[in-house]
Design a protein around this motif. Structure first.
Motif, mmCIF file in Angstrom:
data_model
loop_
_atom_site.group_PDB
_atom_site.id
_atom_site.type_symbol
_atom_site.label_atom_id
_atom_site.label_comp_id
_atom_site.label_asym_id
_atom_site.label_seq_id
_atom_site.Cartn_x
_atom_site.Cartn_y
_atom_site.Cartn_z
ATOM 1 N N UNK A 98 4.602 0.576 -7.740
ATOM 2 C CA UNK A 98 4.513 1.321 -8.980
ATOM 3 C C UNK A 98 4.041 3.036 -8.674
ATOM 4 N N UNK A 99 4.920 3.906 -8.747
ATOM 5 C CA UNK A 99 4.650 5.149 -8.423
ATOM 6 C C UNK A 99 3.887 6.191 -9.294
ATOM 7 N N UNK A 100 2.407 5.389 -9.557
ATOM 8 C CA UNK A 100 1.773 6.155 -10.582
ATOM 9 C C UNK A 100 0.989 7.325 -9.815
ATOM 10 N N UNK A 101 1.119 7.170 -8.220
ATOM 11 C CA UNK A 101 0.277 7.891 -7.355
ATOM 12 C C UNK A 101 0.945 7.986 -6.217
ATOM 13 N N UNK A 102 0.320 8.851 -5.291
ATOM 14 C CA UNK A 102 1.150 8.661 -3.856
ATOM 15 C C UNK A 102 0.576 7.396 -3.320
ATOM 16 N N UNK A 103 1.614 6.618 -2.505
ATOM 17 C CA UNK A 103 1.207 5.218 -1.842
ATOM 18 C C UNK A 103 2.028 5.206 -0.297
ATOM 19 N N UNK A 104 0.939 4.806 0.341
ATOM 20 C CA UNK A 104 1.167 4.623 1.725
ATOM 21 C C UNK A 104 1.201 3.024 2.216
ATOM 22 N N UNK A 105 2.585 2.817 2.719
ATOM 23 C CA UNK A 105 2.841 1.517 3.369
ATOM 24 C C UNK A 105 2.640 1.635 4.730
ATOM 25 N N UNK A 106 1.748 0.788 5.473
ATOM 26 C CA UNK A 106 1.681 0.859 6.735
ATOM 27 C C UNK A 106 1.990 -0.289 7.594
ATOM 28 N N UNK A 107 2.943 -0.229 8.291
ATOM 29 C CA UNK A 107 3.494 -1.406 9.034
ATOM 30 C C UNK A 107 2.718 -1.745 10.631
#
Length: 222
Positions: A123-132
């Motif tokens: 949910x893009x309420x803020x900046x999000x980082x996905x780390x793989x």
């Protein structure tokens, strides 16, 4: 002021107003998006699919079957609710997504079966980082049982290197799975070795008491 001068000034004013309006619109548009950053810490390129919530709900039965069968170039933007991003090894990619909207992402790790596909909503309420992370270095936890009666500095060297203060009793620390070298000083001895940290968080690490180690009936390291 002659009519020609008034005309030029009028046109200049109109252009200035238009430019300001355009800048305001661009700024407003920028304010309506948040950044979804995908960080790839593996040694291979990773193909990530991003769905709008509507497309995910409609196409849920087909996504896993169709994974990695579509053309990346045809999905640089959200076409039919799907965007495909290829994140190069050891690099990251930033994607602007509409603020407050829900999206779903999915990617495959550590194998070719459907069970190896990771998916989750954001949910893009803020900046999000996905780390793989690499297959052999997943973020997890480890239990440490300190029976030494004092705080001990423990150094762990694996996917990352960290030194932590371990108080007496039970501690749960955030680590990465895989073979990890440990080092600590206690009872006048430099302890070191390798612990294979389980990705499911089941690893228990013991710091034995000096009395336990000094027991004549006990073989050191048993």
């Amino acid at each position: 002021m002659n009519s020609k001068t008034r005309y030029v000034l009028s046109m200049f004013t109109l252009l200035a107003v238009f430019a300001l309006t355009l800048m305001a619109a661009v700024a407003a548009r920028a304010a309506e998006t948040k950044t979804f950053r995908i960080e790839n810490k593996t040694r291979r390129d990773v193909w990530v699919e991003i769905y709008t919530e509507e497309a995910w709900t409609v196409d849920e039965g087909n996504k896993n079957a169709n994974y990695m069968t579509q053309d990346e170039d045809e999905h640089k933007t959200f076409e039919n609710g799907l965007r495909i991003v290829v994140v190069p090894a050891f690099e990251s990619v930033d994607i602007g997504l509409e603020k407050d909207k829900t999206y779903w992402y999915q990617y495959r790790v550590c194998g070719k079966g459907v069970d190896n596909i990771i998916d989750a909503p954001i949910v893009m309420k803020k900046d999000i980082t996905l780390t793989i992370y690499p297959c052999d270095a997943q973020p997890t936890t480890m239990q440490i049982k300190n029976h030494l009666g004092e705080t001990v500095k423990l150094t762990l060297v694996g996917y990352e290197e960290k030194t932590i203060d371990v108080p007496p009793g039970l501690s749960i620390v955030n680590v990465y799975s895989g073979e990890t070298v440990y080092k600590y000083d206690a009872c006048g001895t430099d302890f070191n070795g390798v612990v294979d940290i389980d990705p499911a968080g089941r690893t228990q690490f013991y710091m034995r008491s000096c009395e336990w180690l000094a027991d004549p009936a006990r073989e050191f390291g048993a």
